[in-house]
Motif scaffolding. Structure first.
Motif, PDB file in Angstrom:
ATOM      1  N   GLU A 170      -4.036  68.431  46.627  1.00 41.49           N
ATOM      2  CA  GLU A 170      -4.219  69.708  46.006  1.00 41.49           C
ATOM      3  C   GLU A 170      -2.900  69.716  45.339  1.00 41.49           C
ATOM      4  OE1 GLU A 170      -5.817  73.336  48.160  1.00 41.49           O
ATOM      5  OE2 GLU A 170      -4.890  75.028  46.090  1.00 41.49           O
ATOM      6  N   HIS A 171      -1.720  69.592  46.324  1.00 39.15           N
ATOM      7  CA  HIS A 171      -0.197  70.335  46.021  1.00 39.15           C
ATOM      8  C   HIS A 171       0.508  69.174  45.719  1.00 39.15           C
ATOM      9  CE1 HIS A 171      -2.830  73.584  48.667  1.00 39.15           C
ATOM     10  NE2 HIS A 171      -1.624  74.332  47.808  1.00 39.15           N
ATOM     11  N   PHE A 172       0.590  68.124  45.245  1.00 40.76           N
ATOM     12  CA  PHE A 172       1.374  67.182  45.782  1.00 40.76           C
ATOM     13  C   PHE A 172       2.037  66.537  44.354  1.00 40.76           C
ATOM     14  CE2 PHE A 172       3.080  63.241  45.212  1.00 40.76           C
ATOM     15  CZ  PHE A 172       4.197  63.047  46.186  1.00 40.76           C
ATOM     16  N   MET A 173       2.932  67.592  43.674  1.00 41.58           N
ATOM     17  CA  MET A 173       2.793  66.826  41.899  1.00 41.58           C
ATOM     18  C   MET A 173       2.423  67.078  41.352  1.00 41.58           C
ATOM     19  SD  MET A 173       5.924  64.104  42.425  1.00 41.58           S
ATOM     20  CE  MET A 173       7.028  64.674  40.623  1.00 41.58           C
ATOM     21  N   THR A 174       1.591  68.558  41.867  1.00 42.48           N
ATOM     22  CA  THR A 174       0.924  69.137  40.257  1.00 42.48           C
ATOM     23  C   THR A 174       0.621  70.257  39.986  1.00 42.48           C
ATOM     24  OG1 THR A 174      -0.486  70.098  42.511  1.00 42.48           O
ATOM     25  CG2 THR A 174      -1.590  67.979  42.021  1.00 42.48           C
ATOM     26  N   SER A 175       0.923  71.450  40.075  1.00 41.57           N
ATOM     27  CA  SER A 175       0.906  72.657  39.515  1.00 41.57           C
ATOM     28  C   SER A 175       2.391  72.887  39.507  1.00 41.57           C
ATOM     29  CB  SER A 175      -0.069  73.581  40.323  1.00 41.57           C
ATOM     30  OG  SER A 175       0.508  73.219  41.828  1.00 41.57           O
ATOM     31  N   CYS A 176       3.348  71.964  40.899  1.00 40.00           N
ATOM     32  CA  CYS A 176       4.797  72.803  40.986  1.00 40.00           C
ATOM     33  C   CYS A 176       5.863  71.930  40.031  1.00 40.00           C
ATOM     34  CB  CYS A 176       5.257  73.009  42.821  1.00 40.00           C
ATOM     35  SG  CYS A 176       7.029  73.453  42.967  1.00 40.00           S
ATOM     36  N   LEU A 228       7.125  68.588  50.704  1.00 36.28           N
ATOM     37  CA  LEU A 228       6.432  69.695  50.476  1.00 36.28           C
ATOM     38  C   LEU A 228       5.844  71.100  51.674  1.00 36.28           C
ATOM     39  CD1 LEU A 228       3.598  70.629  48.913  1.00 36.28           C
ATOM     40  CD2 LEU A 228       2.234  68.693  49.535  1.00 36.28           C
ATOM     41  N   ILE A 229       5.614  71.814  51.149  1.00 36.80           N
ATOM     42  CA  ILE A 229       6.175  72.957  51.528  1.00 36.80           C
ATOM     43  C   ILE A 229       5.176  73.762  51.399  1.00 36.80           C
ATOM     44  CG2 ILE A 229       6.902  74.877  53.068  1.00 36.80           C
ATOM     45  CD1 ILE A 229       9.517  73.535  52.543  1.00 36.80           C
ATOM     46  N   ILE A 230       3.941  74.328  52.387  1.00 39.01           N
ATOM     47  CA  ILE A 230       3.247  75.637  51.603  1.00 39.01           C
ATOM     48  C   ILE A 230       2.978  76.538  52.756  1.00 39.01           C
ATOM     49  CG2 ILE A 230       0.466  75.438  51.584  1.00 39.01           C
ATOM     50  CD1 ILE A 230       0.100  72.424  50.723  1.00 39.01           C
ATOM     51  N   GLY A 256      15.263  63.456  44.791  1.00 42.29           N
ATOM     52  CA  GLY A 256      14.645  63.998  45.675  1.00 42.29           C
ATOM     53  C   GLY A 256      13.464  64.720  45.120  1.00 42.29           C
ATOM     54  N   GLY A 257      12.709  65.036  45.381  1.00 40.77           N
ATOM     55  CA  GLY A 257      11.870  66.136  44.761  1.00 40.77           C
ATOM     56  C   GLY A 257      11.199  66.887  46.055  1.00 40.77           C
ATOM     57  N   VAL A 258      11.074  68.841  45.673  1.00 39.87           N
ATOM     58  CA  VAL A 258      10.758  69.484  46.705  1.00 39.87           C
ATOM     59  C   VAL A 258      10.092  70.204  46.122  1.00 39.87           C
ATOM     60  CG1 VAL A 258      11.925  71.385  48.609  1.00 39.87           C
ATOM     61  CG2 VAL A 258      13.193  69.011  48.240  1.00 39.87           C
ATOM     62  N   GLU A 259       8.418  70.957  46.543  1.00 35.49           N
ATOM     63  CA  GLU A 259       8.287  71.730  45.988  1.00 35.49           C
ATOM     64  C   GLU A 259       7.534  72.265  47.019  1.00 35.49           C
ATOM     65  OE1 GLU A 259       4.901  70.000  43.415  1.00 35.49           O
ATOM     66  OE2 GLU A 259       4.728  68.738  44.994  1.00 35.49           O
ATOM     67  N   VAL A 260       7.505  73.868  46.959  1.00 33.45           N
ATOM     68  CA  VAL A 260       7.392  75.026  47.811  1.00 33.45           C
ATOM     69  C   VAL A 260       5.987  75.660  47.165  1.00 33.45           C
ATOM     70  CG1 VAL A 260       8.663  77.094  48.882  1.00 33.45           C
ATOM     71  CG2 VAL A 260       9.628  74.701  48.530  1.00 33.45           C
ATOM     72  N   PHE A 261       5.426  76.373  47.617  1.00 28.34           N
ATOM     73  CA  PHE A 261       4.208  77.043  47.843  1.00 28.34           C
ATOM     74  C   PHE A 261       3.906  78.506  48.894  1.00 28.34           C
ATOM     75  CE2 PHE A 261       3.272  72.938  45.875  1.00 28.34           C
ATOM     76  CZ  PHE A 261       2.728  73.392  44.761  1.00 28.34           C
ATOM     77  N   VAL A 262       3.960  79.680  48.305  1.00 29.60           N
ATOM     78  CA  VAL A 262       5.099  80.817  48.615  1.00 29.60           C
ATOM     79  C   VAL A 262       4.572  81.591  48.817  1.00 29.60           C
ATOM     80  CG1 VAL A 262       6.918  82.578  49.542  1.00 29.60           C
ATOM     81  CG2 VAL A 262       7.276  80.777  48.657  1.00 29.60           C
ATOM     82  N   GLY A 263       3.087  81.781  49.732  1.00 29.45           N
ATOM     83  CA  GLY A 263       1.993  82.649  49.728  1.00 29.45           C
ATOM     84  C   GLY A 263       2.206  84.335  49.381  1.00 29.45           C
ATOM     85  N   GLU A 264       1.410  85.323  48.866  1.00 27.10           N
ATOM     86  CA  GLU A 264       1.097  86.163  48.916  1.00 27.10           C
ATOM     87  C   GLU A 264       1.824  86.906  50.395  1.00 27.10           C
ATOM     88  OE1 GLU A 264      -1.795  88.975  47.836  1.00 27.10           O
ATOM     89  OE2 GLU A 264      -2.874  87.526  46.625  1.00 27.10           O
ATOM     90  N   ALA A 288       9.986  76.604  43.291  1.00 21.86           N
ATOM     91  CA  ALA A 288       9.061  76.742  44.450  1.00 21.86           C
ATOM     92  C   ALA A 288       8.438  77.275  43.464  1.00 21.86           C
ATOM     93  CB  ALA A 288      10.068  77.707  45.240  1.00 21.86           C
ATOM     94  N   ILE A 289       6.655  78.070  44.429  1.00 17.88           N
ATOM     95  CA  ILE A 289       6.073  79.239  42.900  1.00 17.88           C
ATOM     96  C   ILE A 289       5.472  79.983  44.012  1.00 17.88           C
ATOM     97  CG2 ILE A 289       3.672  79.839  42.169  1.00 17.88           C
ATOM     98  CD1 ILE A 289       3.536  76.607  41.066  1.00 17.88           C
ATOM     99  N   CYS A 290       5.832  81.354  43.875  1.00 23.61           N
ATOM    100  CA  CYS A 290       5.931  82.707  44.772  1.00 23.61           C
ATOM    101  C   CYS A 290       5.030  83.419  44.104  1.00 23.61           C
ATOM    102  CB  CYS A 290       7.455  82.968  44.564  1.00 23.61           C
ATOM    103  SG  CYS A 290       8.010  84.548  45.868  1.00 23.61           S
ATOM    104  N   GLU A 291       3.830  83.885  44.441  1.00 27.44           N
ATOM    105  CA  GLU A 291       2.882  84.657  44.821  1.00 27.44           C
ATOM    106  C   GLU A 291       3.637  86.394  44.756  1.00 27.44           C
ATOM    107  OE1 GLU A 291      -0.295  83.252  43.086  1.00 27.44           O
ATOM    108  OE2 GLU A 291       0.504  81.875  43.704  1.00 27.44           O
ATOM    109  N   SER A 292       2.688  87.203  44.809  1.00 28.36           N
ATOM    110  CA  SER A 292       2.903  88.280  44.497  1.00 28.36           C
ATOM    111  C   SER A 292       3.597  88.642  46.144  1.00 28.36           C
ATOM    112  CB  SER A 292       1.947  89.025  43.794  1.00 28.36           C
ATOM    113  OG  SER A 292       0.864  89.901  45.147  1.00 28.36           O
TER     114      SER A 292
END
Lengths: 477, 303
Positions: A170-176, A228-230, A256-264, A288-292
């Motif tokens: 779901e997360h690996f090099m998709t949306s971030c 990848l950090i979720i 390198g590649g770093v993807e971070v998903f920061v939830g609400e 990083a993608i940061c939710e509300s």
């Protein structure tokens, strides 16, 4: 070709090392090496599922389709980075081992640096492939068990592909960071290897920083590692990456590649202190993608390398999300450190602060390249950018390129930049109190970077200071 | 203790070559207070900076020497042949190690460096340098191994060597001195001069002198920009430097005001890069009443 592939499968480290030495030049002469067959081989070697192979292949096609980035104003010279010659460099990496097999094979200057840094024996041994890092491994294991009880996952990225395919898929090099982001992200997507996977479930706080410190070498986080950090809703984690010791390798490209998903309501801090060998082109993509109401914090020290292009970025996607950047760059002779930050304010009440410090010496160049984008509708957002540059001499240069794209009027935007030379009066003042010339300058620099060091755990802060101290002595060569 | 001697000192601005000092003769001994007065541009501050080794000035003639009278310096024995030093041959930090202190009129502001770390580093650096200066040539070989202390050593804390003043010990020294100067305890954790008021900076200069314990302290307009309360605090500090530590003071000032609190043994008037007239405390009082014109007339009539 097929005999080359046999070499690739070779696991005996000594032979592999020999292989690298004797074959580098031969490979470099061949063109168009990075082909599907190579990618299939990597994927097969890792026993990857079909979907990952497909992603790699798609990324490879994108890589070939994209031009080299050459049109940025004042960007570092990448003409030496011949994409056709990248291939020989990745091959040994497929093996998932450290990049150096024998401690004694390290150049003397690097060995010397380790000694001066006081890198613990365990780490030296790990680096040298002796693998005597068991003590720390035990501690790590204990901690891991505690996390696992709470549902936290922390493992090698390659392992994550096997054990947690749904999360990775779901997360690996998709949306971030999609491979289409830039040529080197595409390259990374095709040949990535190693790295870390961190998953923190809803509401869980990981009290101690997660460190990918020893793992760096032992698990072969190569030149193309993926992190990848979720962090799910309401969770909190501090991830620290990097060997602050100089990473020596024969390769000349790190991507390198770093993807971070920061939830609400979640809070992620990503800290890194990296010092690359001075023949390395360090071209990374970190986002990083940061939710509300979530908070993302990037703290990074960039040292070493011949050229670095690195702009950790955050997409403030949800209302009230916050981003903080603290970066430091150091450029010595012949080095071009082009680094900064990107923040996209895509929701109301989002907030970002960027604090960038750079030091240049002996003709080195540092550049702050930043982008602040505030979308239409992101009202009541605010951003503040502060760049300070410190130069040792008249040969060194420092630039600031802060781009601001503001599409919303109800926002608060501040930018401040200072450029200064290490002042003779300041040095004299400290000298008159008994410090010699070098110590005086060092103290001024240590003070200059203090806002960064105070954010880091003590051992990183100490090493960052030590590294800069060594750079200033010129003892890193 | 020590004797600082300026002998026919000539100096000019290093870039531009403007001549500023034109034959300065002066002698300050430990335990004495000298006031150096004179109109703006007469060379007072330049004298102070040349003594400390400021790179903006080039010495074109004469000498600055320090004579060490005592046999020991913090337990380091001073060999007979090392009692006299030509300061002009030495780096500013070496001069500091020999007991020369310059109190700045406009001290630098250094962000990110706390007072306590700075002063401890400076004190230890001074002690180290002192040892090195008086070390026999034979001793030099020992140093090489000293380099690597690894994780034990934090550059923020300074090197941890034997014989060094440690953190706890230093904090005690510092808070005692700060109390004497009526300084707030929080000063120790503030960044060196950063955001200090004019008065706080001056107090800080005196505090540094008190901690570094110089034999000779040159204080450049330490009284400028001070209100009366702070002037008294600073004066108390200066008197303590002499009375408790036996330092010699060369006090550069425009005004009689501070001399009411710090009584000078000798007063020198500087004109056009030379000492035009010397006298006792009365001379300063006469200047307060009559200005410099009479000194100028006297000087150029006799010349």
């Amino acid at each position: 070709m097929s005999s080359d592939q046999d070499h690739l499968r070779e696991t005996d480290s000594e032979k592999r090392f020999e292989f690298k030495k004797e074959q580098n030049a031969a490979f470099a002469a061949e063109k168009g090496e990075l082909d599907e067959e190579t990618i299939r081989l990597i994927s097969e070697d890792k026993d990857e599922p079909e979907w990952m192979l497909e992603r790699r292949l798609r990324a490879l096609r994108q890589f070939h389709a994209m031009p080299m980035p050459t049109d940025w104003p004042s960007q570092p010279d990448l003409s030496e980075v011949d994409v056709e010659e990248i291939v020989p460099y990745i091959r040994p990496d497929v093996d998932m081992r450290g990049s150096v097999d024998d401690w004694t094979e390290l150049p003397e200057e690097i060995q010397d640096t380790f000694d001066k840094l006081g890198i613990p024996e365990a780490e030296k041994n790990a680096l040298s492939g002796v693998g005597a890092q068991y003590e720390s491994e035990v501690v790590y294991q204990n901690m891991q068990e505690r996390w696992e009880e709470k549902g936290v996952i922390f493992c090698n990225m390659d392992k994550a592909v096997q054990d947690h395919p749904e999360l990775v898929k779901e997360h690996f090099m998709t949306s971030c960071v999609p491979p289409s982001d830039n040529k080197f992200a595409a390259l990374h997507g095709a040949i990535w290897s190693g790295g870390s996977f961190v998953y923190v479930p809803e509401g869980v706080t990981v009290e101690m920083p997660i460190q990918a410190y020893f793992r760096m070498n032992s698990e072969g986080m190569g030149q193309f590692e993926h992190t990848l950090i979720i962090a799910e809703e309401g969770s909190e984690v501090h991830y620290i990456e990097g060997c602050s010791a100089p990473q020596y390798s024969k390769f000349n490209l790190h991507s390198g590649g770093v993807e971070v998903f920061v939830g609400e309501d979640a809070h992620v801090q990503y800290s890194t202190v990296q010092n690359w060998s001075k023949n390395t082109y360090n071209l990374n993509t970190k986002r990083a993608i940061c939710e509300s109401e979530g908070t993302m914090e990037w703290i990074s020290g960039s040292m070493g390398s011949k050229a670095t292009m690195l702009y950790p970025s955050t997409i403030l996607k949800g209302r009230g999300a916050t981003d903080n950047h603290i970066t430091i760059a150091f450029a010595g002779e012949g080095q071009d450190i082009d680094t900064g930050a990107k923040v996209y304010h895509n929701a109301p009440r989002t907030k970002s602060t960027i604090e960038s410090k750079s030091i240049s010496k002996d003709g080195g160049r540092t550049n702050y390249r930043g982008l602040i984008h505030i979308s239409d509708g992101a009202e009541n957002s605010s951003t503040s950018v502060e760049c300070d540059a410190l130069m040792f001499d008249n040969e060194s240069t420092s630039d600031t390129m802060p781009y601001m794209e503001i599409e919303e009027s109800k926002v608060d935007v501040a930018h401040e930049a200072t450029v200064g030379k290490i002042g003779d009066e300041d040095v004299f003042y400290l000298q008159s109190r008994g410090l010699d010339d070098d110590d005086a300058k060092q103290m001024i620099v240590a003070g200059f970077i203090e806002p960064i060091t105070e954010e880091l755990p003590i051992e990183y802060a100490v090493e960052l200071n030590r590294l800069i101290e060594l750079e200033m002595e010129g003892s890193l060569g | 203790m020590a004797r600082l001697e300026l002998d026919d000192l000539h100096a000019e601005v290093a870039e531009g070559g403007e001549k500023i000092l034109d034959g300065v003769d002066l002698e300050v001994r430990s335990g004495e207070i000298h006031a150096l007065m004179g109109p703006n541009g007469s060379g007072k501050s330049t004298t102070a900076k040349v003594i400390a080794g400021h790179p903006a000035y080039e010495v074109t003639g004469g000498a600055v020497r320090i004579h060490l009278d005592e046999d020991e310096f913090d337990g380091i024995e001073i060999p007979d042949e090392m009692r006299t030093w030509d300061l002009l041959d030495l780096e500013p930090n070496e001069r500091a190690a020999l007991g020369v202190f310059l109190g700045f009129q406009y001290p630098a502001e250094i962000e990110g460096v706390t007072m306590v770390n700075f002063l401890r580093t400076a004190l230890n650096a001074k002690l180290d340098e002192r040892e090195e200066l008086f070390e026999d040539d034979e001793g030099e070989a020992e140093e090489a191994d000293d380099e690597d202390a690894g994780y034990e050593t934090s550059p923020m804390e300074g090197d941890i060597d034997e014989g060094e003043v440690g953190v706890a010990e230093f904090q005690e020294i510092m808070s005692e001195k700060m109390e004497q100067l009526d300084m707030d305890a929080e000063f120790a954790q503030r960044y060196l001069n950063a955001g200090f008021s004019g008065g706080e900076k001056k107090q800080n200069e005196v505090l540094q002198a008190a901690i570094l314990e110089p034999s000779i302290a040159v204080l450049d307009e330490i009284d400028s920009g001070l209100d009366i309360d702070r002037l008294q605090d600073v004066s108390t500090g200066i008197n303590a430097l002499r009375d408790e530590q036996g330092a010699g003071i060369l006090q550069i000032t425009h005004y009689q005001r501070i001399l009411d609190y710090v009584e000078p043994d000798h007063v020198h008037i500087m004109l056009d890069g030379q000492i035009a007239k010397s006298g006792d405390a009365d001379l300063a009082r006469k200047l307060e009443d009559e200005g410099y014109d009479w000194v100028r007339e006297e000087t150029y009539e006799t010349a």
